[in-house]
Design a protein around this motif. Sequence first.
Motif, PDB file in Angstrom:
ATOM      1  N   ARG A  75       0.833  -1.211   0.000  1.00 22.46           N
ATOM      2  CA  ARG A  75       0.000   0.000   0.000  1.00 22.46           C
ATOM      3  C   ARG A  75       0.864   1.256   0.000  1.00 22.46           C
ATOM      4  NH1 ARG A  75      -3.466  -2.932   3.413  1.00 22.46           N
ATOM      5  NH2 ARG A  75      -2.334  -2.176   5.225  1.00 22.46           N
ATOM      6  N   ARG A  78       2.433   1.631  -3.375  1.00 18.37           N
ATOM      7  CA  ARG A  78       1.454   2.098  -4.352  1.00 18.37           C
ATOM      8  C   ARG A  78       1.203   3.596  -4.193  1.00 18.37           C
ATOM      9  NH1 ARG A  78      -2.194  -1.569  -3.485  1.00 18.37           N
ATOM     10  NH2 ARG A  78      -3.782  -0.501  -2.257  1.00 18.37           N
ATOM     11  N   ALA A  79       1.043   4.017  -2.951  1.00 16.09           N
ATOM     12  CA  ALA A  79       0.728   5.425  -2.691  1.00 16.09           C
ATOM     13  C   ALA A  79       1.855   6.345  -3.142  1.00 16.09           C
ATOM     14  CB  ALA A  79       0.444   5.636  -1.207  1.00 16.09           C
ATOM     15  N   PHE A  84      -3.008   6.869 -10.244  1.00 16.02           N
ATOM     16  CA  PHE A  84      -4.129   6.249 -10.953  1.00 16.02           C
ATOM     17  C   PHE A  84      -4.989   7.330 -11.611  1.00 16.02           C
ATOM     18  CE2 PHE A  84      -4.022   1.972  -8.976  1.00 16.02           C
ATOM     19  CZ  PHE A  84      -4.524   1.226 -10.028  1.00 16.02           C
ATOM     20  N   LEU A  92     -14.314  12.921  -5.561  1.00 12.59           N
ATOM     21  CA  LEU A  92     -15.261  12.902  -4.449  1.00 12.59           C
ATOM     22  C   LEU A  92     -16.101  14.176  -4.500  1.00 12.59           C
ATOM     23  CD1 LEU A  92     -13.004  11.489  -1.617  1.00 12.59           C
ATOM     24  CD2 LEU A  92     -14.211  10.334  -3.448  1.00 12.59           C
ATOM     25  N   LEU A  95     -15.625  17.095  -1.912  1.00 12.96           N
ATOM     26  CA  LEU A  95     -14.355  17.819  -1.814  1.00 12.96           C
ATOM     27  C   LEU A  95     -14.229  18.787  -2.996  1.00 12.96           C
ATOM     28  CD1 LEU A  95     -11.871  14.955  -0.833  1.00 12.96           C
ATOM     29  CD2 LEU A  95     -13.063  16.544   0.684  1.00 12.96           C
ATOM     30  N   GLN A  99      -9.016  20.001  -2.886  1.00 13.00           N
ATOM     31  CA  GLN A  99      -9.023  18.916  -1.894  1.00 13.00           C
ATOM     32  C   GLN A  99      -8.957  17.553  -2.576  1.00 13.00           C
ATOM     33  OE1 GLN A  99     -12.697  20.189  -0.097  1.00 13.00           O
ATOM     34  NE2 GLN A  99     -11.691  21.005   1.731  1.00 13.00           N
ATOM     35  N   TYR A 103      -6.157  14.650  -2.134  1.00 11.59           N
ATOM     36  CA  TYR A 103      -6.806  13.530  -1.446  1.00 11.59           C
ATOM     37  C   TYR A 103      -5.837  12.410  -1.050  1.00 11.59           C
ATOM     38  CZ  TYR A 103     -10.308   9.818  -0.657  1.00 11.59           C
ATOM     39  OH  TYR A 103     -11.064   8.806  -0.127  1.00 11.59           O
ATOM     40  N   PRO A 104      -4.899  12.012  -1.939  1.00 14.58           N
ATOM     41  CA  PRO A 104      -3.993  10.917  -1.538  1.00 14.58           C
ATOM     42  C   PRO A 104      -3.276  11.211  -0.219  1.00 14.58           C
ATOM     43  CG  PRO A 104      -3.762  11.369  -3.872  1.00 14.58           C
ATOM     44  CD  PRO A 104      -4.640  12.441  -3.323  1.00 14.58           C
ATOM     45  N   TYR A 105      -2.969  12.472   0.027  1.00 14.15           N
ATOM     46  CA  TYR A 105      -2.267  12.815   1.270  1.00 14.15           C
ATOM     47  C   TYR A 105      -3.162  12.640   2.493  1.00 14.15           C
ATOM     48  CZ  TYR A 105       1.396  14.724  -1.648  1.00 14.15           C
ATOM     49  OH  TYR A 105       2.409  14.860  -2.557  1.00 14.15           O
ATOM     50  N   ARG A 106      -4.479  12.643   2.271  1.00 12.75           N
ATOM     51  CA  ARG A 106      -5.402  12.506   3.390  1.00 12.75           C
ATOM     52  C   ARG A 106      -5.620  11.048   3.767  1.00 12.75           C
ATOM     53  NH1 ARG A 106      -6.008  17.196   6.068  1.00 12.75           N
ATOM     54  NH2 ARG A 106      -6.273  18.945   4.647  1.00 12.75           N
ATOM     55  N   ILE A 107      -5.409  10.129   2.799  1.00 13.75           N
ATOM     56  CA  ILE A 107      -5.802   8.745   3.074  1.00 13.75           C
ATOM     57  C   ILE A 107      -4.658   7.740   2.980  1.00 13.75           C
ATOM     58  CG2 ILE A 107      -8.208   9.051   2.363  1.00 13.75           C
ATOM     59  CD1 ILE A 107      -7.206   7.552  -0.269  1.00 13.75           C
ATOM     60  N   ALA A 108      -3.615   8.089   2.258  1.00 10.99           N
ATOM     61  CA  ALA A 108      -2.588   7.069   2.026  1.00 10.99           C
ATOM     62  C   ALA A 108      -1.510   7.142   3.104  1.00 10.99           C
ATOM     63  CB  ALA A 108      -1.960   7.280   0.646  1.00 10.99           C
ATOM     64  N   PRO A 109      -1.046   5.990   3.550  1.00 10.18           N
ATOM     65  CA  PRO A 109       0.004   5.971   4.567  1.00 10.18           C
ATOM     66  C   PRO A 109       1.348   6.415   3.981  1.00 10.18           C
ATOM     67  CG  PRO A 109      -0.460   3.744   3.823  1.00 10.18           C
ATOM     68  CD  PRO A 109      -1.464   4.632   3.147  1.00 10.18           C
ATOM     69  N   ARG A 153      -4.440  14.797  -9.503  1.00 10.93           N
ATOM     70  CA  ARG A 153      -4.406  13.948  -8.310  1.00 10.93           C
ATOM     71  C   ARG A 153      -3.459  12.772  -8.511  1.00 10.93           C
ATOM     72  NH1 ARG A 153      -9.913  11.101  -6.885  1.00 10.93           N
ATOM     73  NH2 ARG A 153      -9.323   9.954  -8.764  1.00 10.93           N
TER      74      ARG A 153
END
Lengths: 222, 389
Positions: A75, A78-79, A84, A92, A95, A99, A103-109, A153
């Motif tokens: 993961r 991938r991030a 993608f 979304l 947002l 935003q 978004y990837p910065y908000r959800i990806a580790p 994104r």
Amino acid sequence: MVKVADLGFSYPGGDFRLRVPALTLDDGERLAIVGPSGSGKTTLLNLIAGIFRPNTGRIDIAGTDVAALPDAARRRFRASTIGFVFQDFALLDYLTARQNILYPYRIAPGLRLDAAARARAEALAEASGIADKLDRHPEALSQGEQQRVAICRALVTEPKLVLSDEATGNLDPESKTRILDLLFARAEEAGASVLAVTHDHELLPKFDRVLDFAEFRQGRPA
Amino acid sequence: MNALYLAFAYLRYHWARSLVMVLVVGLILFVPLATQILLSTSERTLTARADATPLILGAKGSQLDLTMAALYFSEERPEPLPMAEAEAVWDSGLGTPIPVHTAFSSGGFRIVGTTLDYFDFRDLTISDGRGLAVLGEAVIGANVARALERGVGDALVSAPENLFDLDGVYPLEMPIVGVLAPTNTADDDAVFVDIKTAWVIQGIGHGHEDVVTASEVAAGLDVTANAAIVEYQRITPDNIDSFHFHGAENEFPATAVIVVPYDTRSGTILRGRYLDPEGRTQLVEPAGVVGGLVDRIFRIKTLLDVVTAVIAVAALAAVGLAVFLSYRLRAGEIATAVKIGARRGMVLRLLASETVTLLLLSGLIALAGAALVARNAEAWVGWLLALGT
């Protein structure tokens, strides 16, 4: 950049079998994958992205065997390494364009939303011609503008590889060309390779190489 | 923090849906809280006033109607009893009788005709003006003053019982001479007058211009009174002497008589004197009557709790379904997040953040509502117990 060897995959309980003896993608190369529906093109993108784990074979991306990585590492990989772009844009609705890009910065580790990331988002939006629309929600954007946001994104994390799944499928012919040019231009600036699934044969001349996926297909998806 | 950020963004963007869910869940939480607060306060208020009233003497009939009319000035109209019964209590030397006459109203508030003993018994204090001194004067409760925006120097008019009863009760204009300090009891919603003023309103006593002039008396004329004589609608220093009552005062009616025994023994003797099943009067202990009422209220509350629980389960199921469908609708978003690299845990945290935020907001609304109810519970219960007088 990408080296696939002896890749084998099947969905649990399904009769679909995908076999890819060999596939390579060089740094900065733009490869189009064409083929009939159900031939496994999207499945291959998911395998390369590490979303699915292959039954057999190797998938090396920038020297890392993605298939061999544990889930959490895949993961993170991938991030940080893959961007993608989806056919339906996958923005979304709640947002704003800005935003969504971040978004990837908000959800990806492993990704940190800092000033540099914000500046990259602004620069990508500027280069994509949507700088004045960053505070709008997707519903207030045209389809072409939405896909530009989606491209921003995909590239904001500075990926080495951009996977595009029918990214121009929902656009009119004129927009298709513009969006693809935009994707290539931004990817080139970022030094990213592009692996794109497409049904638009008129766009194929823009790619460095075209791979007809029918030759890998054995069976149909479950 | 990112999950919260996204959760807030989602809830803010879909504000109408979020608002409906917050209000529905808030209401589900608020209703049982408010019911509990109001019932507890009702029980406390009912019990406190009943406990503070040793005995009530009234005509035979419903003990509850008698208690509600005498303690809470409700609209119940128990059979009146003659003032002779109050005199009998005086004569027994066993307690102080305090008659109350609650048959009339003014401005939507009950007129309570009583004696000055009532104010001492209830420990009522005047916040503005003075107490009752002259026939026709009124002292009003705090809620009456606030609701009618009246004070010392203003006047109230008794409401006619029946507009078509031209031969019956005439409205009486009563100057307000005092306003009571609030007590959060039924006294706040009452217009106090001397019991004789209540009798004037009832038509037992009245004042009018002289039927016979001095010159007519001197001339030895035979004069017959008729409806042309002006009957006074307001008692003033100029006409107060003309007010008089017809009949024997010990036959005049009272709604009830609050009896305050001098001691326990006196109370026991008094209770014994009114045990005759053939008698026309009854002596009730308000604490026992109200205790029975409270028991009934709480039995009803149990039923209400069950109904509330069933409604809450149904409403929560509906909210749960809405949340579930919302998650289903967002399957694409979840798939995108996973493709980009989100952990399943992150997605769950995002959805949980939204749910918890909704529940917290709902809880806050319910608590704020409950705090509002708790703050005003005594006043509202006082109004409810007045039963729409």
